[in-house]
Design a protein around this motif. Structure first.
Motif, PDB file in Angstrom:
ATOM      1  N   LEU A  64       0.856  -1.182   0.000  1.00 32.69           N
ATOM      2  CA  LEU A  64       0.000   0.000   0.000  1.00 32.69           C
ATOM      3  C   LEU A  64       0.896   1.237   0.000  1.00 32.69           C
ATOM      4  N   ASP A  65       0.395   2.305  -0.562  1.00 36.95           N
ATOM      5  CA  ASP A  65       1.113   3.575  -0.539  1.00 36.95           C
ATOM      6  C   ASP A  65       0.214   4.617   0.116  1.00 36.95           C
ATOM      7  N   ALA A  66       0.807   5.698   0.602  1.00 36.67           N
ATOM      8  CA  ALA A  66       0.040   6.727   1.307  1.00 36.67           C
ATOM      9  C   ALA A  66       0.348   8.097   0.725  1.00 36.67           C
ATOM     10  N   ASP A  67      -0.692   8.929   0.685  1.00 38.82           N
ATOM     11  CA  ASP A  67      -0.520  10.297   0.213  1.00 38.82           C
ATOM     12  C   ASP A  67      -1.590  11.164   0.879  1.00 38.82           C
ATOM     13  N   GLY A  68      -1.136  12.052   1.749  1.00 39.33           N
ATOM     14  CA  GLY A  68      -2.067  12.960   2.390  1.00 39.33           C
ATOM     15  C   GLY A  68      -3.134  12.280   3.218  1.00 39.33           C
ATOM     16  N   GLY A  69      -2.789  11.172   3.869  1.00 40.58           N
ATOM     17  CA  GLY A  69      -3.754  10.467   4.704  1.00 40.58           C
ATOM     18  C   GLY A  69      -4.598   9.449   3.962  1.00 40.58           C
ATOM     19  N   LEU A  70      -4.454   9.378   2.636  1.00 42.34           N
ATOM     20  CA  LEU A  70      -5.183   8.386   1.839  1.00 42.34           C
ATOM     21  C   LEU A  70      -4.250   7.245   1.459  1.00 42.34           C
ATOM     22  N   LEU A  71      -4.784   6.043   1.485  1.00 39.63           N
ATOM     23  CA  LEU A  71      -4.022   4.842   1.145  1.00 39.63           C
ATOM     24  C   LEU A  71      -4.529   4.271  -0.161  1.00 39.63           C
ATOM     25  N   PHE A  72      -3.628   3.798  -0.987  1.00 34.98           N
ATOM     26  CA  PHE A  72      -4.007   3.168  -2.246  1.00 34.98           C
ATOM     27  C   PHE A  72      -3.005   2.072  -2.557  1.00 34.98           C
ATOM     28  N   VAL A  73      -3.317   1.233  -3.549  1.00 33.86           N
ATOM     29  CA  VAL A  73      -2.452   0.101  -3.882  1.00 33.86           C
ATOM     30  C   VAL A  73      -1.094   0.622  -4.325  1.00 33.86           C
ATOM     31  N   GLY A  74      -0.035   0.110  -3.681  1.00 34.56           N
ATOM     32  CA  GLY A  74       1.317   0.570  -3.964  1.00 34.56           C
ATOM     33  C   GLY A  74       1.992  -0.233  -5.059  1.00 34.56           C
ATOM     34  N   PRO A  75       3.219   0.145  -5.414  1.00 30.28           N
ATOM     35  CA  PRO A  75       3.915  -0.541  -6.515  1.00 30.28           C
ATOM     36  C   PRO A  75       4.173  -2.016  -6.250  1.00 30.28           C
ATOM     37  N   GLU A  76       4.448  -2.382  -4.994  1.00 30.37           N
ATOM     38  CA  GLU A  76       4.689  -3.792  -4.696  1.00 30.37           C
ATOM     39  C   GLU A  76       3.388  -4.590  -4.767  1.00 30.37           C
ATOM     40  N   GLY A  77       2.266  -3.993  -4.323  1.00 29.72           N
ATOM     41  CA  GLY A  77       0.970  -4.650  -4.484  1.00 29.72           C
ATOM     42  C   GLY A  77       0.626  -4.851  -5.943  1.00 29.72           C
ATOM     43  N   GLU A  78       0.918  -3.856  -6.770  1.00 22.55           N
ATOM     44  CA  GLU A  78       0.705  -3.977  -8.221  1.00 22.55           C
ATOM     45  C   GLU A  78       1.561  -5.096  -8.789  1.00 22.55           C
ATOM     46  N   ARG A  79       2.834  -5.135  -8.377  1.00 31.48           N
ATOM     47  CA  ARG A  79       3.743  -6.142  -8.935  1.00 31.48           C
ATOM     48  C   ARG A  79       3.299  -7.556  -8.582  1.00 31.48           C
ATOM     49  N   ARG A  80       2.880  -7.739  -7.330  1.00 32.67           N
ATOM     50  CA  ARG A  80       2.534  -9.085  -6.876  1.00 32.67           C
ATOM     51  C   ARG A  80       1.187  -9.554  -7.406  1.00 32.67           C
ATOM     52  N   TYR A  81       0.206  -8.648  -7.447  1.00 31.06           N
ATOM     53  CA  TYR A  81      -1.165  -9.096  -7.707  1.00 31.06           C
ATOM     54  C   TYR A  81      -1.869  -8.359  -8.847  1.00 31.06           C
ATOM     55  N   GLY A  82      -1.168  -7.459  -9.543  1.00 30.25           N
ATOM     56  CA  GLY A  82      -1.833  -6.632 -10.546  1.00 30.25           C
ATOM     57  C   GLY A  82      -2.108  -7.294 -11.874  1.00 30.25           C
ATOM     58  N   ARG A  83      -1.520  -8.465 -12.120  1.00 28.99           N
ATOM     59  CA  ARG A  83      -1.721  -9.117 -13.416  1.00 28.99           C
ATOM     60  C   ARG A  83      -3.171  -9.546 -13.591  1.00 28.99           C
ATOM     61  N   LYS A  84      -3.635  -9.496 -14.822  1.00 29.16           N
ATOM     62  CA  LYS A  84      -5.006  -9.905 -15.177  1.00 29.16           C
ATOM     63  C   LYS A  84      -6.035  -9.224 -14.280  1.00 29.16           C
ATOM     64  N   HIS A  85      -5.875  -7.895 -14.143  1.00 28.55           N
ATOM     65  CA  HIS A  85      -6.842  -7.088 -13.383  1.00 28.55           C
ATOM     66  C   HIS A  85      -6.995  -7.570 -11.942  1.00 28.55           C
ATOM     67  N   PHE A  86      -5.871  -7.913 -11.323  1.00 25.30           N
ATOM     68  CA  PHE A  86      -5.844  -8.316  -9.906  1.00 25.30           C
ATOM     69  C   PHE A  86      -6.646  -9.595  -9.650  1.00 25.30           C
ATOM     70  N   LEU A  87      -6.723 -10.464 -10.652  1.00 25.82           N
ATOM     71  CA  LEU A  87      -7.522 -11.683 -10.516  1.00 25.82           C
ATOM     72  C   LEU A  87      -7.059 -12.537  -9.340  1.00 25.82           C
ATOM     73  N   GLU A  88      -5.735 -12.647  -9.135  1.00 27.94           N
ATOM     74  CA  GLU A  88      -5.216 -13.487  -8.051  1.00 27.94           C
ATOM     75  C   GLU A  88      -5.551 -12.916  -6.674  1.00 27.94           C
ATOM     76  N   LEU A  89      -5.790 -11.624  -6.604  1.00 35.39           N
ATOM     77  CA  LEU A  89      -6.118 -11.016  -5.317  1.00 35.39           C
ATOM     78  C   LEU A  89      -7.536 -11.352  -4.880  1.00 35.39           C
ATOM     79  N   LEU A  90      -8.390 -11.736  -5.820  1.00 36.63           N
ATOM     80  CA  LEU A  90      -9.808 -11.911  -5.526  1.00 36.63           C
ATOM     81  C   LEU A  90     -10.154 -13.327  -5.081  1.00 36.63           C
ATOM     82  N   SER A  91      -9.197 -14.233  -5.102  1.00 38.91           N
ATOM     83  CA  SER A  91      -9.449 -15.620  -4.707  1.00 38.91           C
ATOM     84  C   SER A  91      -8.549 -15.974  -3.542  1.00 38.91           C
ATOM     85  N   VAL A  92      -9.117 -16.572  -2.489  1.00 43.16           N
ATOM     86  CA  VAL A  92      -8.332 -16.851  -1.286  1.00 43.16           C
ATOM     87  C   VAL A  92      -7.735 -18.255  -1.286  1.00 43.16           C
TER      88      VAL A  92
END
Length: 684
Positions: A422-450
């Motif tokens: 996660l990354d932070a900017d002005g008190g807001l959190l959003f998906v960071g570069p490492e989250g993108e690298r690990r789970y961003g492929r195919k529209h974050f498909l791997e993130l949606l299944s446990v």
């Protein structure tokens, strides 16, 4: 609704479960509806909700129907669409196999009842191309079918988190209705399903069975898979037989043996393609004198027509699973519920005997959600950031994922920020570069299944997908052509696309190989202790034993009788091999072994047995008993393989990931039973 029930379905009356569910569901209460397989649970939930939909003029997608399997959703949709159609309403599917065009149409004109999975629901929430408020903003109730199947693993925690996020979209709490076969702790299961909203009215609906239900249960010892095939091909000819096996490999090997004996055989398991499974299940439903061999995929409510016989190779590991399978039979007037157990070795014979003893006791396991889902706190933090674009720290800490304490959620969140997941900017959190690298492929498909998926090769015959196989089948050395077994047929490999993991095949007359990766399933304390009771002489209730099963059980009791004691725990010595015969299951033995190892009384073990723990030769009985009375809150060091099996472990600090895995590997109450027994030294 009553008019359609009488005139369209031809029912003279509702079943007791359906009658008792009407009042609480119409009142908006949360509920758990309990009944055996084919007990009318779907109608008990849906009929009152359709009535409310009509009377209260619900519009848009107002009811979600969630299942653990796409195949079960596909099977239910025509039935639910028919019921909804009585009122001029609609019921549609939304999952990964539904075409993009159909999904776009549903967003434009939302169906009244949406059949889906937790993973597909979360995909809707995070999708940039789906207006979640248009599709889900009017949801008022959710029906969770086979809720026990969710609650027993991490998919359950994922489901609850997703339902909380759907409720946030609607701005109202959702009425939650769970459907389940018999469980040992229904009230606890309902409280779990309610999540954080435990102040809502709730009720368990579980009327007594309609009349006495007798079951024809028989136990046979067949010695091998060939022996099982011989029995199956000779017995119950002219009948439809559903055979459950413990693995995909056993399914395929048994199917080829049955076909070689002239028995019409179909196959169903998770590594077959959707179309292949559907063809097999449809052909079986329409045939008469045949067998379908399946894993637990057919344990749930998928309709394969009327069955004459259920056969079990070996035994399942829970009474609940057995009841699901048993309930597949006895649906026609004049027929009875039945199961034939075909056991290939002594281990399977004892497991089946222990299971039948528990069944005779009226025992059914509690459904216990896995503890410490810290990895899902991390997954939900990323998913929530994806859904909303950005979130605050308070948003993440307020999400009650699995009841994890706020302090632990804060540790997880700090780690996500420190590692740029996660990354932070002005008190807001959003998906960071490492989250993108690990789970961003195919529209974050791997993130949606446990759940994790093993690497596989897709097998194709022309343009038709047959299924998938383990890479080991493709890489092991062979002499001559490489031949696979899949869907009960032999296939010769003609071409392999290694980078894309695709295999093209054609039919073969040569015998093939089959294999999939898998990990051993630990046996529970209850089943392992029931086996101990059988070795001590307990009978199997009303179950019948064939002559060879009775003879083999007697031989096993004679051989292993010295390993059990009515009120004690047996310690045996054979040269340098010393074993403490606990009979408390692998999770209990994991903690017992850790307690003993910390006192220097036991060696480290690569794998744990359900029945015993190894000791050092100089371990004394008093020292062993004293060690077992130690701190039952300690946790063993998890193996590398166990850590790899925990999805999203890479989003946690290493110490927390190890804590999650270790907390799920032990059974402290089982160890406490040992402290109440005396230690018995076996005769030398």
């Amino acid at each position: 609704m009553l008019h359609h029930v009488v005139n369209d379905l031809g029912w003279a009356s509702l079943r007791p479960l359906q009658t008792e569910a009407v009042r609480p569901l119409l009142a908006g209460s949360d509920a758990l509806l309990l009944a055996p397989t084919a007990g009318g649970k779907t109608e008990a939930a849906v009929f009152p909700l359709l009535s409310r939909m009509l009377v209260e003029d619900w519009r848009g997608t107002s009811v979600l129907y969630v299942c653990p399997l796409r195949a079960l959703l596909n099977n239910l949709q025509p039935r639910l669409a028919s019921y909804a159609g009585w009122l001029g309403r609609s019921a549609e599917l939304w999952h990964g196999d539904v075409a993009a065009g159909a999904r776009r149409r549903m967003v434009e004109q939302p169906p009244d009842l949406l059949l889906t999975t937790p993973e597909s629901l979360e995909a809707v929430l995070v999708s940039a191309s789906v207006d979640e408020r248009r599709l889900l903003g009017q949801v008022r109730a959710v029906v969770v079918d086979e809720v026990h199947a969710f609650a027993g693993d991490d998919r359950g925690w994922h489901l609850l988190a997703v339902l909380d996020r759907v409720a946030a979209v609607t701005g109202r709490p959702l009425q939650r209705i769970g459907l389940s076969a018999t469980v040992g702790n229904p009230h606890e299961l309902l409280r779990w399903l309610q999540g954080a909203a435990t102040d809502r009215d709730s009720t368990v609906v579980a009327p007594p069975s309609e009349g006495a239900v007798t079951a024809d249960l028989e136990l046979d010892a067949v010695g091998s898979l060939d022996g099982a095939a011989t029995v199956l091909s000779a017995l119950h000819r002219g009948e439809k037989r559903l055979v459950f096996a413990d693995s995909r490999r056993t399914c395929e090997e048994l199917a080829t043996r049955l076909q070689a004996r002239g028995t019409q055989t179909f196959v169903s398991h998770s590594s077959l393609s959707r179309d292949e499974r559907h063809r097999s299940e449809q052909a079986f439903a329409e045939a008469r004198d045949c067998v379908i061999v399946a894993t637990s995929t057919l344990e749930l409510g998928i309709d394969v027509g009327d069955l004459d016989r259920v056969v079990q190779i070996g035994a399942p590991r829970t009474v609940a699973s057995f009841l699901q399978r048993l309930g597949r039979t006895g649906r026609r007037p004049g027929s009875s519920r039945n199961t034939l157990f075909l056991c290939r070795d002594d281990e399977e014979l004892l497991r089946a005997a222990g299971l039948l003893r528990l069944y005779a006791d009226g025992f059914v396991e509690d459904v216990v959600p896995p503890p410490s889902p810290l990895h899902l706190v991390a997954q939900q933090a990323l998913a929530l950031a994806l859904e909303r674009g950005s979130v605050t720290r308070e948003d993440v800490l307020a999400a009650p994922t699995g009841g994890v304490p706020v302090a632990d959620r804060a540790v997880v969140l700090d780690h996500l920020l420190a590692t740029a997941s996660l990354d932070a900017d002005g008190g807001l959190l959003f998906v960071g570069p490492e989250g993108e690298r690990r789970y961003g492929r195919k529209h974050f498909l791997e993130l949606l299944s446990v759940f994790t998926a093993d690497p596989v090769f897709t097998v194709l015959h022309g343009r038709s997908e047959i299924g998938t196989v383990d890479p080991l089948v493709m890489t092991r050395k062979v002499t001559g052509p490489r031949v696979l077994v899949l869907a009960g047929r032999d296939w010769r490999v003609t071409h392999v696309d290694w980078p894309r993991h695709r295999v093209w095949v054609e039919p073969s007359d040569a015998p093939g190989q089959v294999r999939w990766a898998g990990t051993p399933t630990p046996q529970s304390y209850d089943l392992t202790n029931a086996i101990r009771r059988v070795l001590l002489g307990a009978d199997l209730g009303e179950a019948a034993l064939t002559r060879r099963a009775a003879a083999q059980l007697a031989a096993v009791r004679a051989e292993q009788g010295g390993l059990v004691d009515p009120g004690g725990t047996v310690l045996t010595r054979s040269g340098e091999e010393v074993r403490l015969w606990t009979w408390i299951g692998a999770r209990g033995n994991a903690l017992a072994a850790e307690l003993l190892q910390r006192r220097g009384l036991a060696p480290a073990a690569d794998r744990l047995d359900n029945r015993y723990v190894r000791l050092f030769p100089d371990a004394s009985a008093p020292a062993v008993l004293d060690a077992l009375r130690g701190d039952h809150d300690i946790l063993p060091e998890p193996s590398a393989a166990a850590l790899e099996g925990l999805k999203f472990a890479d989003l946690l600090p290493d110490a927390l990931a190890r804590r999650v895995v270790a907390s799920r590997s032990v059974d402290a109450p089982a160890v406490r039973t040992l402290t109440r027994r005396r230690l018995v030294l076996a005769a030398q």
